[in-house]
Design a protein around this motif. Structure first.
Motif, PDB file in Angstrom:
ATOM      1  N   ASP A   1      -0.180  -8.808  -2.777  1.00  0.00           N
ATOM      2  CA  ASP A   1       0.806  -9.684  -2.135  1.00  0.00           C
ATOM      3  C   ASP A   1       0.354 -11.144  -2.149  1.00  0.00           C
ATOM      4  OD1 ASP A   1       2.721  -7.756  -1.628  1.00  0.00           O
ATOM      5  OD2 ASP A   1       2.177  -7.479   0.477  1.00  0.00           O
TER       6      ASP A   1
ATOM      7  N   ASN B   1      -0.965  -7.635   5.819  1.00  0.00           N
ATOM      8  CA  ASN B   1       0.430  -7.199   5.792  1.00  0.00           C
ATOM      9  C   ASN B   1       0.614  -5.791   6.342  1.00  0.00           C
ATOM     10  OD1 ASN B   1       0.935  -9.688   4.830  1.00  0.00           O
ATOM     11  ND2 ASN B   1       1.042  -9.088   2.690  1.00  0.00           N
TER      12      ASN B   1
ATOM     13  N   MET C   1       3.654  -2.251   6.903  1.00  0.00           N
ATOM     14  CA  MET C   1       4.940  -1.595   6.633  1.00  0.00           C
ATOM     15  C   MET C   1       5.197  -0.566   7.735  1.00  0.00           C
ATOM     16  SD  MET C   1       7.536  -1.162   4.467  1.00  0.00           S
ATOM     17  CE  MET C   1       7.190  -1.529   2.753  1.00  0.00           C
TER      18      MET C   1
ATOM     19  N   THR D   1       5.277   3.764  -0.227  1.00  0.00           N
ATOM     20  CA  THR D   1       4.497   2.725  -0.900  1.00  0.00           C
ATOM     21  C   THR D   1       3.285   3.360  -1.583  1.00  0.00           C
ATOM     22  OG1 THR D   1       5.104   1.314   0.952  1.00  0.00           O
ATOM     23  CG2 THR D   1       3.396   0.478  -0.541  1.00  0.00           C
TER      24      THR D   1
ATOM     25  N   SER E   1       8.866  -4.223   6.200  1.00  0.00           N
ATOM     26  CA  SER E   1       7.656  -4.803   5.614  1.00  0.00           C
ATOM     27  C   SER E   1       7.274  -6.076   6.373  1.00  0.00           C
ATOM     28  CB  SER E   1       7.951  -5.058   4.132  1.00  0.00           C
ATOM     29  OG  SER E   1       7.423  -6.258   3.699  1.00  0.00           O
TER      30      SER E   1
END
Ligand SMILES: O=C(O)CCC(=O)C(=O)O
Ligand SMILES: [Fe+2]
Length: 278
Positions: free
Chosen positions: A121, A137, A139, A152, A206
């Protein structure tokens, strides 16, 4: 293997830190009640219907992406600063004066979608090799995530790979998790949306967070403008970017605290010196 941690485990935060160091990712199960996920889905539903499906191989062709969940979902606002998010961000991005929310996107992968290209990312920042991690990050599993419905896919441990090393799909494992789980991963871990070979939609929320000295993925001051956020908690406003950071970043007008734009009646200290988020 993706480390799995139970939200209620008294040792949770230490386990999250270790998993992020070693694997660059982990799944926290039971991080929120399925009803909380259901409420977010319901609040975003009217916006999702208007959002178009993706237009590129990276965005997907039967994948629907709905932005701006903070202003659109009060329930998402209530979990944006979830303890597992704070623990992971403090650990991975704590080298910076502040770190903050960068973007969130509701991603629904429809039946027939193919695998998204594997990526890091943090490549969004012109693929610069910073030498420190700049993104943390996540999800949220709004539906169950299964290998068949497009969980994912991730390459545990790839956060340590040198820039020239690229993954093969065979290196990936699916982040399978029940609704209400939270998959956490650093900005350097290779991952991508999985192919959906089922007949159901896979819905995930996300999350992106980044160090305070980088541009946020979404412009929070347009998405959450001062006139519309007067009743939000200070902690949330600081978290989404209404804060000074570093050595003279993020101030407003005459070195004012940006929170003054939301609360003009408040006397907040002026100056370039950083205030850490409340
Ligand atoms: O939908 C997913 O599972 C992952 C999406 C993703 O990694 C991205 O869009 O950057
Ligand atoms: Fe990604």
């Amino acid at each position: 293997m993706i480390p799995r941690i139970t939200h209620a485990d008294p040792d949770r935060d230490r386990q999250i830190r270790r998993a992020l160091d070693e694997a660059g990712c982990c799944v926290v199960t039971d991080a929120a009640a399925p009803e909380v996920m259901g409420a977010i889905a319901a609040e975003l539903a009217e916006h999702g219907d208007m959002a178009s499906v993706g237009r590129s191989d990276f965005e997907g062709h039967t994948t629907r992406r709905t932005g701006a969940p903070l202003p659109r979902s009060a329930t998402f606002r209530s979990i944006a600063r979830h303890p597992a998010v704070l623990a992971s961000g403090d650990h991975v991005l704590g080298h910076a004066t502040t770190w903050r929310f960068s973007a969130a996107e509701y991603i629904e992968i429809g039946p027939g979608e193919t695998a998204q290209r594997l990526h890091r990312d943090r490549w969004k920042y012109d693929m610069v090799e910073f030498g420190v991690e700049v993104e943390m990050n996540g999800m949220w599993a709004v539906t169950d995530f299964t290998e068949a419905n497009g969980a994912t896919r991730v390459v545990p441990g790839s956060h340590r790979w040198p820039a020239e090393q690229r993954p093969h799909p065979d290196d990936t494992v699916p982040a399978e998790m029940p609704c209400g789980s939270l998959f956490l991963y650093t900005g350097s871990v290779y991952h991508g949306g999985g192919p959906n070979e089922s007949d159901e939609w896979r819905a995930g929320l996300s999350l992106q967070h980044a160090v305070g000295w980088l541009t946020q993925s979404t412009n929070q001051f347009l998405e959450c403008p001062p006139a519309e956020v007067g009743d939000w908690d200070d902690e949330l406003l600081r978290f989404i970017g209404y804060t000074k950071t570093g050595n003279g970043l993020g101030y407003w007008r005459d070195s004012e605290d940006p929170l003054t734009a939301v609360h003009p009646d408040r006397e907040l200290p002026r100056g370039w010196a950083t205030v850490r988020p409340a």
